[in-house]
Enzyme design. Sequence first.
Site, short mmCIF file in Angstrom:
data_model
loop_
_atom_site.label_atom_id
_atom_site.label_comp_id
_atom_site.label_asym_id
_atom_site.label_seq_id
_atom_site.Cartn_x
_atom_site.Cartn_y
_atom_site.Cartn_z
N ASP B 140 0.78 -1.03 -0.15
CA ASP B 140 -0.12 0.19 0.28
C ASP B 140 0.79 0.95 0.45
O ASP B 140 1.83 0.99 0.72
CB ASP B 140 -0.77 -0.08 1.25
CG ASP B 140 -1.64 1.04 1.76
OD1 ASP B 140 -1.86 1.80 0.28
OD2 ASP B 140 -2.71 1.65 2.18
N ARG B 285 -19.69 0.29 6.18
CA ARG B 285 -18.10 -0.16 6.58
C ARG B 285 -17.70 1.15 7.54
O ARG B 285 -16.97 2.12 6.69
CB ARG B 285 -17.00 -0.97 5.51
CG ARG B 285 -16.04 -1.14 6.40
CD ARG B 285 -14.76 -1.58 5.45
NE ARG B 285 -14.46 -0.63 4.68
CZ ARG B 285 -13.36 -0.56 4.02
NH1 ARG B 285 -12.26 -0.71 4.88
NH2 ARG B 285 -12.90 0.35 3.00
#
Lengths: 67, 556
Positions: B140, B285
Amino acid sequence: MAGQEQQQPQSRDSQVEEDIPEAPPAPPEAQASASTEGVDDLLDEIDGVLESNAEEFVRAFVQKGGQ
Amino acid sequence: MTAAPEPAAGGTLPAGGAMRVMGAETEYGIHAPSAPSANATMMSARVVQAYAQVTRQRAAGGAETRWDYTDEEPLHDARGWTVDRSSAHPSQLTDQPPVLDAEAVALAYGREELELDGQDESGTLLMNMVLGNGARLYVDHAHPEYSSPEVTNPRDAVKWDAAGDLVALAAVRRLAADPDLPPVNLYKNNTDNKSVSYGSHENYLMPRSVPFGDIVRGLTPFFVSRQIMCGSGRVGIGQDSSTPGFQISQRADFFEAEVGLETTIRRPIINTRDEPHATADKYRRLHVIIGDANLSQVSNYLKFGTTAMVLSLIEAGLAPKVEVFEPVAALQRVSHDTTLTAKLRLLDGRRVTALDLQWMYHEAAAKLAQDTGVGDKVDGDGHTHDVLERWAAVLTQLDNDRAAAASSVEWLAKLSLLDGYRERDGLEWNDARLGLVDLQWADIRPEKGLYYRFLARNRMQRILEDADIAAGVSEPPADTRAFFRGRCISSFGKDVVGASWDSVIFDVPGYGRLQRVPTREPLRGTKALTGALFERYREAGPFLAELLGHNAPPAA
């Protein structure tokens, strides 16, 4: 798997041993209660674990951006 | 599907307490001391690659929803992206995926190495794995990131987050054993103390019906104050640590807004990113970016457990009615005040400490848990009672017995070590050795990481036995869809060409097309629902035939 991997000999042991920094001078007043004795003992252990050349090591830890 | 023997299987969790679908994301700090100028993305890819070598699991590319694969999609296209491409953060679908091609590898390490490497005929490094425990390991930005599988309770959140540290450790060991590559250190922290921060995020599933404004109002005072239990401690004040000192949180100084979409600039206390990775009209979420990465199991447990309970309060409309004046400044004020006596102004005129705020939330959460029954020691949900007890115990210790709190609260444990050095060696806060203690606290190697030295001396409390955590490296949680994902990888890995949070994609001999199994309900695909199916089949073909032929997919 990771569990087995952990038990493998650590290939960098030799380096770890070389990494022991110069021991700082012991404090003159070593009057130890159980707790301070524990702290001194702890610091002695950590001394042996810390990377050598703190200044350079910390300076070189540069990260690129993250979230 | 097989019949569900347990009421909770595929259904709902007890409401009102600490149970909830949740998960952790950890971006590790990465450093190669012998190659300080090495490309961070490259090194991060090495970490993923190393773990792939450890497990020999065929990595399944992280299938994101934008690659909306259907059964009509031709095989070659799928292989093209799963193998050759990395993906963005699961919640950053608009990002360009970082691609490390042969040229980048050659530039970083030389052509010979590229040829030696040879795992991928394309010369592209693996950037993305789905693991047999249901987690995701990937690159990432410029960090390796482990995203835990979905779990239903804070204890399991700690377990599978800590399992990620073992995954990262296995990769570090593998790289250290390779004479051709520079050893890589990974740190479970959140800043390089030179103005860069990287995250450890929490995710919580919530009903979409809860108004977002309620979430913002209910969570902000809680997030301003929860760091007194969950902060990891940091040497240095200010984003660039230009002011000498110690503060409670790794992350607080990097927050500049109250609410917002960004995660890398102008970071907000409440992140509005809304990517449910589940049935979108039912769930949201909640993506929490404010937390510190925790090695302390108790701090981590309280981070997930208390936050889950506060979300239950918000859902019930029972969050404490408090609003903190200028919450970003208050967040930093709390972080900079290790005495825990700073008074924060509330909009109603009251002045309260962070401890006061936490007690307000605890009181409300305890009442809701009692009213709903989930907090009962015997007949409750098995988690809420323990969270409430530990929450109260830590708050009490923070108030009157900080030495005791230091065995569970991470910033206090770290501070105790720093204070030991300051007293013994007369060090000032800007001394590099204190900076090194701060950094090396988070080294994930047990022989080098100072947290792990504390743990070995029983100076830190455990929530889980080491064997439990080690089991989490390969075993998925039994009670979420992560079970299905993980078992698909571990049982039929060679036939899985892609997986994401809400799907697993098979390429099985005999099927002319890819088979995409959606997993959009987080509480389906559990061991109770699919365990027997995995037991019955050794081959993916018959497994899929039963799953898709005689039954509906887990959730369409």
